[in-house]
Design an enzyme around this catalytic site. Structure first.
Site, PDB file in Angstrom:
ATOM      1  N   GLU A 115      62.324  68.003   3.488  1.00  0.00           N
ATOM      2  CA  GLU A 115      61.428  69.152   3.639  1.00  0.00           C
ATOM      3  C   GLU A 115      61.580  69.712   5.042  1.00  0.00           C
ATOM      4  O   GLU A 115      62.408  69.233   5.808  1.00  0.00           O
ATOM      5  CB  GLU A 115      59.983  68.741   3.353  1.00  0.00           C
ATOM      6  CG  GLU A 115      59.435  67.677   4.305  1.00  0.00           C
ATOM      7  CD  GLU A 115      57.937  67.461   4.155  1.00  0.00           C
ATOM      8  OE1 GLU A 115      57.198  68.432   3.927  1.00  0.00           O
ATOM      9  OE2 GLU A 115      57.502  66.311   4.295  1.00  0.00           O
ATOM     10  N   LYS A 137      49.850  62.707   6.565  1.00  0.00           N
ATOM     11  CA  LYS A 137      49.713  63.857   7.474  1.00  0.00           C
ATOM     12  C   LYS A 137      49.238  63.352   8.834  1.00  0.00           C
ATOM     13  O   LYS A 137      48.069  63.481   9.195  1.00  0.00           O
ATOM     14  CB  LYS A 137      48.738  64.873   6.866  1.00  0.00           C
ATOM     15  CG  LYS A 137      49.156  66.312   7.120  1.00  0.00           C
ATOM     16  CD  LYS A 137      48.402  67.276   6.231  1.00  0.00           C
ATOM     17  CE  LYS A 137      48.610  68.696   6.681  1.00  0.00           C
ATOM     18  NZ  LYS A 137      49.968  69.214   6.392  1.00  0.00           N
TER      19      LYS A 137
HETATM   20  C1  LIG Z   1      50.689  69.916   5.428  1.00  0.00           C
HETATM   21  C2  LIG Z   1      52.137  69.755   5.152  1.00  0.00           C
HETATM   22  C3  LIG Z   1      52.762  70.379   4.055  1.00  0.00           C
HETATM   23  C4  LIG Z   1      52.053  71.348   3.156  1.00  0.00           C
HETATM   24  O1  LIG Z   1      51.024  70.755   2.408  1.00  0.00           O
HETATM   25  P1  LIG Z   1      49.914  71.656   1.701  1.00  0.00           P
HETATM   26  O2  LIG Z   1      48.952  70.661   1.155  1.00  0.00           O
HETATM   27  O3  LIG Z   1      50.582  72.445   0.635  1.00  0.00           O
HETATM   28  O4  LIG Z   1      49.340  72.534   2.762  1.00  0.00           O
HETATM   29  C5  LIG Z   1      54.107  70.114   3.837  1.00  0.00           C
HETATM   30  N1  LIG Z   1      54.810  69.305   4.649  1.00  0.00           N
HETATM   31  C6  LIG Z   1      54.253  68.701   5.718  1.00  0.00           C
HETATM   32  C7  LIG Z   1      55.079  67.821   6.580  1.00  0.00           C
HETATM   33  C8  LIG Z   1      52.897  68.904   5.998  1.00  0.00           C
HETATM   34  O5  LIG Z   1      52.352  68.306   7.062  1.00  0.00           O
END
Ligand SMILES: *Cc1c(COP(=O)(O)O)cnc(C)c1O
Length: 339
Positions: A220, A184
């Site tokens: 995604e 992240k």
């Molecule tokens: C934060 C994020 C998610 C969702 O993650 P959660 O832990 O479910 O909030 C999905 N994809 C990306 C690219 C993210 O940065």
């Protein structure tokens, strides 16, 4: 009860300053204890590593008020572990996972008046993040860092009812194989801004990215994982090393299996399979699941339904929400009580 004078039901998703944020600094090879601060500003050197070379990562999770008036967080230990992974990949010092969870609890407790009441649909969003602070000019990791957690109340995601999304298969790539798609990092979002603004200008709600190597498998969106439901009610999610491991998605797969008795599988999902599925949703902390009504793949439209959430998607959503609100029993370790 929350005692701030806010119209919780009409709150959006924007920054609202709350009373306290957690701040810890890393210097001379060690983290200090950290403290709660009232100052929402950060003063940085003009050549700070985060400003020049984007050395930063973040997390996101929510605190909720339950029916009994208690305050809880959902699986903060998984945010701690994921942030540790992000830090290692970004050459930042890990803020110890147990201290991360303690700092979350401390931050929520210090802002307890900002946790929206049960039933409002609103919640207190928590944003942990870390960045390199000292001056660098040659390309190298910083040696000094700041770790902060702020809290901001956010409104119900589906104000005025659920609206299934129209998404497109993006011509831009989000993450390379062996790159940083699985962590992240702010940099993954910086490069997605052009694509999301372009998607909105073209009338789409989101971009679905495909694998950068072959451009044939689903990955995604910019900030949410994808789920599909097959005709025989199997829950599927793409498997790839360049997808961010969503805590919501991992939890929903457990909910599908252990609460709804459905099969749930993580496997590569080809673009060519999209028309075989009957439901699609985007999952993440913000909405839990947003239904996808339509995917547009270069003129070809795959329609799942623009009127409402699919049946299985709705069950997944309701069950996970009920677990988070402590209305039904949670699996061991999923609920972190703040009081
Ligand atoms: C934060 C994020 C998610 C969702 O993650 P959660 O832990 O479910 O909030 C999905 N994809 C990306 C690219 C993210 O940065």
């Amino acid at each position: 009860m929350a005692n701030k004078d806010i119209d919780w039901g009409n709150l959006g998703f924007g920054y609202i300053k709350t009373d306290k944020r957690f701040v810890a600094t890393y210097q001379d090879g060690a983290w200090n204890e950290g403290t709660l601060s009232e100052d929402e500003t950060v003063v940085l050197h003009e050549s700070a590593c985060v400003l020049q070379y984007a050395q930063t990562c973040f997390e996101g999770l929510k605190a909720y008020r339950t029916k009994d008036g208690e305050i809880v967080c959902f699986r903060p230990d998984l945010n701690a572990a994921r942030m540790a992974d992000s830090c290692r990949r970004m050459k930042m010092p890990v803020f110890p996972e147990d201290k991360f969870v303690e700092a979350i609890i401390e931050t929520v407790r210090a802002n307890a008046d900002w946790v929206p009441p049960y039933g409002s649909g609103a919640s207190l969003y928590l944003r942990p993040f870390m960045f390199g602070t000292n001056a660098v000019i040659g390309v190298k990791p910083a040696t000094e860092f700041e770790f902060r957690i702020f809290a901001t109340p956010v409104g119900p995601y589906f104000k005025g009812g659920v609206r299934p999304l129209t998404v497109r298969i993006s011509d831009f790539d989000r993450a390379a194989p062996r790159g940083t798609g699985h962590i992240k990092a702010g940099l993954n979002y910086a490069m997605s801004l052009y694509a999301i603004v372009d998607a909105h200008e073209q009338g789409y709600d989101e971009n679905i990215y495909v694998d950068a190597m072959t451009r044939t498998y689903i990955e995604e969106t910019g900030g949410a994982n994808v789920l599909f439901v097959t005709k025989d009610k199997k829950v599927l999610t793409p498997k790839s090393d360049s997808i961010l491991p969503s805590i919501t998605r991992r939890s929903l797969m457990t909910v599908a299996r252990d609460y709804l008795g459905l099969e749930a599988e993580e496997r590569p999902i080809a673009l060519s399979e999209l028309e075989n599925f009957v439901e699609c949703g985007l999952c993440g902390t913000a909405a839990v699941i947003s239904p996808v009504g339509k995917i547009v793949d270069h003129g070809k439209e795959i329609v799942y339904g623009m009127d409402s959430m699919g049946e299985v998607t709705q069950k997944l959503y309701n069950t996970l929400r009920s677990i988070q609100m402590c209305e039904i029993p949670a699996p061991e370790g999923w609920i972190c009580k703040i009081n």
